[in-house]
Design an enzyme around this catalytic site. Structure first.
Site, PDB file in Angstrom:
ATOM      1  N   HIS A  89       0.852  -1.201   0.000  1.00 48.78           N
ATOM      2  CA  HIS A  89       0.000   0.000   0.000  1.00 48.78           C
ATOM      3  C   HIS A  89       0.885   1.248   0.000  1.00 48.78           C
ATOM      4  O   HIS A  89       1.921   1.286   0.658  1.00 48.78           O
ATOM      5  CB  HIS A  89      -0.930  -0.004   1.221  1.00 48.78           C
ATOM      6  N   GLU A 158      -3.723   2.078  -7.384  1.00 46.17           N
ATOM      7  CA  GLU A 158      -4.179   3.209  -6.565  1.00 46.17           C
ATOM      8  C   GLU A 158      -3.246   4.395  -6.773  1.00 46.17           C
ATOM      9  O   GLU A 158      -2.176   4.463  -6.149  1.00 46.17           O
ATOM     10  CB  GLU A 158      -4.152   2.831  -5.089  1.00 46.17           C
TER      11      GLU A 158
HETATM   12  P1  PGA Z   1      -9.390   6.233  -0.038  1.00 47.84           P
HETATM   13  O1  PGA Z   1      -8.235   5.168   0.264  1.00 47.84           O
HETATM   14  O2  PGA Z   1     -10.574   5.463  -0.570  1.00 47.84           O
HETATM   15  O3  PGA Z   1      -9.664   6.881   1.276  1.00 47.84           O
HETATM   16  O4  PGA Z   1      -8.847   7.182  -1.048  1.00 47.84           O
HETATM   17  C1  PGA Z   1      -7.997   4.089  -0.597  1.00 47.84           C
HETATM   18  C2  PGA Z   1      -6.864   3.263  -0.073  1.00 47.84           C
HETATM   19  O5  PGA Z   1      -5.961   3.818   0.563  1.00 47.84           O
HETATM   20  O6  PGA Z   1      -6.812   2.042  -0.280  1.00 47.84           O
END
Ligand code: PGA
Length: 231
Positions: A89, A158
């Site tokens: 992450h 992401e």
């Molecule tokens: P968010 O986070 O939906 O708050 O942008 C996503 C994540 O960190 O997996």
């Protein structure tokens, strides 16, 4: 579709228990065809006897046990029958300075134990602004050395600039980037970054999107349930 809730370091152990209980009750009464995953913080981990979703760890050290102060590892996860993990992450890459090499070690270790791995990748705003060919090089470098044929792999794209910022990537940006990642492997591909009830449908409708990783908007169980029901 896969819907994963990343609860980050929110909620107490008691609140996580309530969260999982409400989610299980809701998914028992209203069956979903979606695969649902929940990643609580360390103190919220337990052997939840749930049938309608899977509880995973947000992180763990790549070892069975040992002298790694502050970490948890395989032994503790096995104790709770947890065999799903989030690796790479961006909050761990950026805030905790986890390198690609270390992330690869985690991947290798938990792969060798047969874990379902949600492997996160994503570019910074600087890279985004350099254009799609730089984004491609960067994302491919994050996947370098990862066994993309691993059966239990899910990749979550992401973009760092959209995480927790309220700034979702546009459908065009997500579409273009998922297409690029998709050429590398065929297992499930998620999008994450400011996904919420108002945009989840347009995101999950994107061709190469097999689901979403949701942070802030999954914090309240009722909002997460609402999103599961929308898809
Ligand atoms: P968010 O986070 O939906 O708050 O942008 C996503 C994540 O960190 O997996």
């Amino acid at each position: 579709m896969i819907l994963a809730a990343n609860l980050k370091v929110n909620h107490t152990r008691t609140e996580i228990k309530e969260y999982t209980k409400s989610l299980e009750t809701s998914l028992t009464s209203k069956k979903t065809k979606n695969e649902v995953l929940v990643f609580p913080n360390i103190s919220g981990l337990d052997n939840y006897k749930v049938n309608n979703f899977t509880v995973g760890a947000q992180n763990a050290y790549p070892t069975k046990s040992g002298a790694y102060t502050g970490e948890i590892c395989l032994e503790q996860l096995e104790h709770f029958d947890i065999n799903t993990i989030l690796i790479g992450h961006s909050e761990r890459r950026v805030l905790l300075k986890e390198s690609n090499d270390f992330i690869k070690q985690k991947f290798e270790f938990y792969k060798s134990k047969g874990f379902k791995i949600v492997f996160c990748i994503g570019e910074s705003l600087d890279i985004r602004e350099e254009g799609i060919s730089k984004i491609k090089d960067f994302l491919y470098s994050q996947l370098d050395g990862i066994d993309l044929g691993y059966d239990n792999l899910i990749v979550a794209y992401e973009p760092i600039w959209s995480i927790g910022s309220g700034k979702t990537a546009s459908v065009e940006q997500i579409n273009e980037t998922l297409d690029i990642i998709r050429t590398k492997f065929s297992s499930s591909l998620l999008y994450g970054g400011s996904v919420k009830a108002t945009n989840i449908k347009e995101i999950t409708d994107i061709k190469n999107c097999d689901g979403v990783l949701i942070g802030g908007a999954s914090n309240e169980v009722k909002n997460f349930i609402e999103m599961i029901e929308l898809i």
